[in-house]
Design an enzyme around this catalytic site. Structure first.
Site, PDB file in Angstrom:
ATOM      1  N   GLY A 211       0.796  -1.212   0.000  1.00 16.58           N
ATOM      2  CA  GLY A 211       0.000   0.000   0.000  1.00 16.58           C
ATOM      3  C   GLY A 211       0.834   1.270   0.000  1.00 16.58           C
ATOM      4  N   GLU A 236      -5.602  -7.829  -6.816  1.00 10.48           N
ATOM      5  CA  GLU A 236      -5.237  -7.620  -5.421  1.00 10.48           C
ATOM      6  C   GLU A 236      -4.086  -6.616  -5.347  1.00 10.48           C
ATOM      7  OE1 GLU A 236      -6.983  -8.949  -2.974  1.00 10.48           O
ATOM      8  OE2 GLU A 236      -8.256  -9.979  -4.442  1.00 10.48           O
ATOM      9  N   LEU A 237      -4.258  -5.546  -4.603  1.00  9.72           N
ATOM     10  CA  LEU A 237      -3.260  -4.488  -4.533  1.00  9.72           C
ATOM     11  C   LEU A 237      -1.923  -5.040  -4.042  1.00  9.72           C
ATOM     12  CD1 LEU A 237      -2.624  -1.452  -4.762  1.00  9.72           C
ATOM     13  CD2 LEU A 237      -3.313  -1.233  -2.363  1.00  9.72           C
ATOM     14  N   ASP A 238      -0.887  -4.865  -4.868  1.00  7.86           N
ATOM     15  CA  ASP A 238       0.486  -5.268  -4.535  1.00  7.86           C
ATOM     16  C   ASP A 238       0.609  -6.756  -4.214  1.00  7.86           C
ATOM     17  OD1 ASP A 238       1.236  -2.602  -4.828  1.00  7.86           O
ATOM     18  OD2 ASP A 238       0.877  -2.153  -2.713  1.00  7.86           O
ATOM     19  N   GLU A 239      -0.253  -7.583  -4.819  1.00  4.12           N
ATOM     20  CA  GLU A 239      -0.228  -9.021  -4.569  1.00  4.12           C
ATOM     21  C   GLU A 239       0.092  -9.825  -5.820  1.00  4.12           C
ATOM     22  OE1 GLU A 239      -0.567 -10.755  -1.863  1.00  4.12           O
ATOM     23  OE2 GLU A 239      -1.555  -9.518  -0.351  1.00  4.12           O
TER      24      GLU A 239
END
Length: 294
Positions: A211, A236-239
């Site tokens: 994040g 998925e954020l930063d996944e």
């Protein structure tokens, strides 16, 4: 006078399929039958799921009877081999450059690095455009002779901005989108459309400090290294699946801004590595992780 031989044509074959006996023999035998010489071979047999991955760089040399085998003829001839083993595969000319669209916000260090590396031929890419939600970098982009597209984004205009982005991707025949510190979260719909062909640089050594403001998170935890992670974009954020990472040592004397400065080089290097490996056909998606043959 002897007729001079035609120059060799070089190609890259990448493939993955369920592991079974005879795979390497079948592929190398095919190249032998086609009169090709293997210049580099990399392979990986995943014990986790019995999946086989392979990358071959090879040359087709011309002779007195004719020139080197064409890309189309090699692709056509390889189809029976691929079908026999259930392969997902791609065959490209080794010299072919990927058409790349870069997205950036206000931080320019990754953009400048990619522009320079592309200009000197270090990366096998053709940057066909740069998209930004700010006007800050128009001058440097256009100095490189590359089209600059200002696409501002607000909560109300985000759907229209993403439609504009996809229009550019389609019109410019873009093969890879690179988020070079583009500080906007893409919608789930857009990430699905760009699945497997969008790379992001996150200024943290994921999976730690996801994040916003990761360097400030790292400072609060008293980390002794900071780093950056280049990964494929997903919903998925930063996944997304990780392609490349870089780290640098720091200590308790580094404040948040010093950590930011220390991390810039790791961001540039991780992103340029990821772009190069992707465009050289060295990266294979395997679920939520990657296999990188280098």
């Amino acid at each position: 006078m002897d007729t001079p031989k035609s120059s060799a044509a070089e190609y890259v074959l990448t493939l993955d399929c369920p592991e079974t006996r005879g795979l390497v023999h079948a592929v190398s035998g095919f190249l032998l039958e086609q009169g090709c010489d293997i210049l580099e071979s990399k392979q990986f047999d995943s014990q986790d799921d019995a999946q086989f991955f392979m990358r071959l760089h090879f040359a087709s040399a011309g002779d007195s009877a004719g020139g080197p085998a064409s890309l189309d003829s090699l692709r056509e001839a390889f189809v029976p081999v691929a079908e026999k083993f259930g392969m997902q595969w791609e065959l490209r000319a080794h010299a072919a450059k990927h058409r790349v669209l870069i997205m950036v916000s206000k931080f320019e260090h990754c953009l400048n690095d990619l522009l320079f590396r592309a200009r000197i031929g270090e990366l096998p890419i053709d940057i066909v455009g740069v998209v930004s939600n700010h006007q800050d970098h128009r001058g440097i982009v256009e100095w490189h002779g590359i089209p600059f597209f200002h696409v501002p984004v607000t909560a109300d205009t985000k759907p229209a901005a993403e439609d504009r982005l996809m229009e550019l991707v389609d019109r410019l025949d873009v093969e890879l989108v690179v988020l070079a510190r583009y500080m906007q979260v893409l919608s789930d719909d857009l990430t699905r459309k760009l699945d497997g062909r969008a790379i992001n640089i996150h200024h943290s050594f994921l999976p730690s400090f996801k994040g916003a403001r990761p360097y400030h998170q790292a400072h609060a935890r008293g980390v002794k290294t900071v780093g950056a992670t280049a990964h494929y974009v997903n919903a998925e954020l930063d996944e997304g699946p990780i392609i490349a990472q870089q780290v640098v040592e720091v200590d308790h004397t580094f404040g948040p801004e010093e950590l930011v400065a220390a991390g810039r080089d790791t961001e540039r290097k991780a992103l340029s590595n990821a772009v190069r490996w992707h465009c050289e056909g060295r990266v294979f998606l395997q679920g939520n992780r990657t296999v990188v043959l280098r």
